[in-house]
Every structure is written in C-alpha cells, then in structure tokens.
Design a protein around this motif. Structure first.
Motif, mmCIF file in Angstrom:
data_model
loop_
_atom_site.group_PDB
_atom_site.id
_atom_site.type_symbol
_atom_site.label_atom_id
_atom_site.label_comp_id
_atom_site.label_asym_id
_atom_site.label_seq_id
_atom_site.Cartn_x
_atom_site.Cartn_y
_atom_site.Cartn_z
ATOM 1 N N ASN A 108 0.944 -1.645 0.411
ATOM 2 C CA ASN A 108 0.001 -0.162 -0.324
ATOM 3 C C ASN A 108 0.783 0.905 0.061
ATOM 4 O OD1 ASN A 108 -2.482 -1.214 -0.109
ATOM 5 N ND2 ASN A 108 -3.103 -1.391 2.000
ATOM 6 N N LEU A 109 1.678 1.362 0.805
ATOM 7 C CA LEU A 109 2.745 2.315 0.890
ATOM 8 C C LEU A 109 3.450 3.176 -0.740
ATOM 9 C CD1 LEU A 109 4.111 4.786 2.163
ATOM 10 C CD2 LEU A 109 5.914 2.706 2.928
ATOM 11 N N GLN A 110 3.999 1.953 -1.617
ATOM 12 C CA GLN A 110 4.480 1.426 -3.251
ATOM 13 C C GLN A 110 2.689 2.468 -3.829
ATOM 14 O OE1 GLN A 110 7.420 0.836 -3.090
ATOM 15 N NE2 GLN A 110 7.140 0.196 -1.120
ATOM 16 N N LYS A 111 1.414 1.950 -3.283
ATOM 17 C CA LYS A 111 0.965 2.553 -4.212
ATOM 18 C C LYS A 111 0.627 3.989 -4.024
ATOM 19 C CE LYS A 111 -2.348 -1.493 -4.487
ATOM 20 N NZ LYS A 111 -3.477 -2.560 -3.731
ATOM 21 N N VAL A 112 0.595 4.137 -2.458
ATOM 22 C CA VAL A 112 0.913 6.313 -2.428
ATOM 23 C C VAL A 112 2.106 6.650 -2.962
ATOM 24 C CG1 VAL A 112 1.509 7.346 0.048
ATOM 25 C CG2 VAL A 112 -0.502 5.848 -0.258
ATOM 26 N N TYR A 113 3.188 6.100 -3.068
ATOM 27 C CA TYR A 113 3.726 6.323 -3.148
ATOM 28 C C TYR A 113 4.200 6.679 -5.310
ATOM 29 C CZ TYR A 113 7.035 5.885 -0.139
ATOM 30 O OH TYR A 113 7.881 5.730 1.469
ATOM 31 N N ALA A 114 2.933 5.798 -5.500
ATOM 32 C CA ALA A 114 2.860 6.242 -7.120
ATOM 33 C C ALA A 114 1.872 7.269 -7.987
ATOM 34 C CB ALA A 114 2.348 4.690 -7.453
ATOM 35 N N GLN A 115 0.786 7.015 -6.453
ATOM 36 C CA GLN A 115 -0.529 7.590 -6.902
ATOM 37 C C GLN A 115 -0.564 8.983 -6.275
ATOM 38 O OE1 GLN A 115 -3.741 4.851 -6.774
ATOM 39 N NE2 GLN A 115 -2.432 3.659 -7.400
ATOM 40 N N THR A 116 1.177 9.580 -5.363
ATOM 41 C CA THR A 116 0.695 10.906 -5.113
ATOM 42 C C THR A 116 1.609 11.386 -4.968
ATOM 43 O OG1 THR A 116 1.019 10.868 -2.604
ATOM 44 C CG2 THR A 116 -1.350 9.692 -3.349
ATOM 45 N N GLN A 117 1.801 12.229 -5.101
ATOM 46 C CA GLN A 117 3.023 13.631 -4.814
ATOM 47 C C GLN A 117 3.921 14.102 -3.602
ATOM 48 O OE1 GLN A 117 2.708 17.237 -7.256
ATOM 49 N NE2 GLN A 117 4.803 17.926 -7.083
ATOM 50 N N ALA A 118 2.421 13.884 -2.682
ATOM 51 C CA ALA A 118 2.615 14.172 -1.590
ATOM 52 C C ALA A 118 3.653 12.978 -0.519
ATOM 53 C CB ALA A 118 1.758 14.714 -0.829
ATOM 54 N N GLY A 119 2.934 11.788 -0.917
ATOM 55 C CA GLY A 119 3.454 10.490 -0.496
ATOM 56 C C GLY A 119 4.670 10.180 -0.881
ATOM 57 N N ASN A 120 5.328 10.329 -2.301
ATOM 58 C CA ASN A 120 6.669 10.378 -2.839
ATOM 59 C C ASN A 120 7.434 11.434 -1.699
ATOM 60 O OD1 ASN A 120 7.655 8.757 -4.492
ATOM 61 N ND2 ASN A 120 6.539 9.661 -6.299
ATOM 62 N N TYR A 121 7.235 12.641 -2.007
ATOM 63 C CA TYR A 121 8.254 14.053 -0.798
ATOM 64 C C TYR A 121 8.159 13.240 0.909
ATOM 65 C CZ TYR A 121 9.569 18.345 1.101
ATOM 66 O OH TYR A 121 10.025 18.828 1.779
ATOM 67 N N LEU A 122 6.678 13.113 0.567
ATOM 68 C CA LEU A 122 7.448 12.444 2.721
ATOM 69 C C LEU A 122 8.266 11.018 2.532
ATOM 70 C CD1 LEU A 122 3.144 12.096 2.837
ATOM 71 C CD2 LEU A 122 5.060 13.900 4.221
ATOM 72 N N GLY A 123 7.591 10.045 1.606
ATOM 73 C CA GLY A 123 8.831 9.112 1.877
ATOM 74 C C GLY A 123 10.134 9.987 1.940
ATOM 75 N N ARG A 124 10.801 10.403 0.580
ATOM 76 C CA ARG A 124 11.828 10.874 0.818
ATOM 77 C C ARG A 124 12.171 11.375 2.065
ATOM 78 N NH1 ARG A 124 12.702 15.260 -3.163
ATOM 79 N NH2 ARG A 124 12.761 16.719 -1.626
ATOM 80 N N PHE A 125 11.437 12.030 2.959
ATOM 81 C CA PHE A 125 11.374 13.058 4.069
ATOM 82 C C PHE A 125 12.196 12.222 5.035
ATOM 83 C CE2 PHE A 125 10.054 14.872 8.052
ATOM 84 C CZ PHE A 125 10.600 16.004 8.020
ATOM 85 N N ALA A 126 11.088 11.229 4.916
ATOM 86 C CA ALA A 126 11.401 10.149 6.135
ATOM 87 C C ALA A 126 12.432 9.195 6.449
ATOM 88 C CB ALA A 126 10.107 8.805 5.891
ATOM 89 N N SER A 127 12.923 8.793 5.159
ATOM 90 C CA SER A 127 13.987 8.580 4.799
ATOM 91 C C SER A 127 15.058 9.346 4.970
ATOM 92 C CB SER A 127 14.565 8.212 3.459
ATOM 93 O OG SER A 127 13.556 6.823 3.548
#
Length: 188
Positions: A108-127
């Motif tokens: 589901n996280l991969q779906k969030v990354y793929a389908q939302t710009q915010a998800g990608n940004y938040l994932g990078r920030f957290a990493s």
C-alpha cells in the motif's frame, strides 16, 4: 489518524483528496506491553505510526539483549531495512508500553508513492530523517565514551531518560547496567 495528518502537515500541505487516499491505506493496530511487533527472522511488512506508546529495537541474544533504538508517540517506526528490502529482520521491535499504531503495508505504501506527489515527498523526507539519525548515532558510538553518550541523552533525547528502564538505556549506550550505575553516581 489526526496525529498522522498533523505530522505530515508539518512537512507539506496536503490536498484533501491526497490525505483521503493516504489515510485509506492505514489500519489501526494495538499492541500489549512487551508484545513483539516484528519478530527477528520475519520480514517487516508494515510501516507504523505510533499514536501512543514506546517501541524498542533490539537484537535478542541468549546472554543479553542489545538495545539500539527507541521510537515514541507521533513517530514512524519499523524494521526499516527489512521493510525496504523485503527480507527477514535481523532484530526485533517490541512494545515497551501498551502501544496504538497506524500501519500501512509495504504494497500500500508503494501505491501511495506511485499515486500521490505528497506521498513521494513524505517518503523521501522520512528516509532522509532516518538516515541522519542513524549516522549521528554511529558517530556518537565511535567518537564518545559511555559517559559522554549518556550525558548527550539529556539534551538530545530526554524521552529516553524519562520513559525507558535503565537496563535498556545501559544497552543503548553500550555498557552494562552496573557501568551505567557508576556513570550516574559520577555525575550526580
């Protein structure tokens, strides 16, 4: 789930549709005090946001457990290396207190990354945040002695001193409980 949104909104303003999509992929889980969240040898399948509680990271050992990290309320946590690589974890995550967490699966996280710009940004920030934290800890273990590492906790991670049992603090700074007692006597 308001705490997750509050956490995200400190980083990036979410569109309502993005938030609804992201929120729909989280599920609430409750863990009892001392319950194992991620067992050693199992693949981490969930990224968890701690609503309430404390989580300990440790390497189980017959002679002694090696504690190396803690996560507190309003933080994301998981066996991140296992989660990213989808391979078995080398360590365990344990709820030190009754813990309420909101979890999102790897898929589901991969779906969030793929389908939302915010998800990608938040994932990078957290990493990036996780990387910086791990780097700082590594440097502290190499650069400072146990007493200095203990004193550093007062300014940098007071929650550890406030809420974590001394035997886990000792392991976290790389000493025995007896050595920690000596350090505490020296500084009082």
């Amino acid at each position: 789930m308001g705490h997750i949104r509050e956490y995200y909104e400190k980083i990036i303003k979410l569109q309502e549709s993005e938030w609804e999509f992201i929120a729909s992929h989280f599920e609430k889980r409750e863990f009892d005090k001392h319950e194992i969240i991620t067992p050693k040898g199992e693949t981490e399948n969930f990224l968890s946001f701690i609503e309430t509680g404390i989580v300990r990271f440790y390497i189980p050992n017959e002679e002694s457990e090696l504690t190396f990290n803690f996560s507190f309320h309003k933080e994301f946590t998981c066996a991140y290396d296992s989660f990213l690589t989808q391979t078995p974890s080398e360590y365990e995550l344990q709820a030190l207190t009754k813990t309420v967490a909101w979890q999102i699966s790897y898929d589901n996280l991969q779906k969030v990354y793929a389908q939302t710009q915010a998800g990608n940004y938040l994932g990078r920030f957290a990493s990036e945040k996780l990387f910086l934290s791990k780097s700082k800890r590594e440097i502290a273990l190499l650069k400072y002695n146990a007493k200095e590492r203990y004193l550093q906790l007062f300014s940098e991670q007071p929650n550890i001193l406030r809420f974590i049992p001394l035997k886990y603090i000792a392991s976290y700074i790389g000493v025995t409980p007896q050595a920690l007692s000596r350090i505490r006597r020296q500084i009082s």
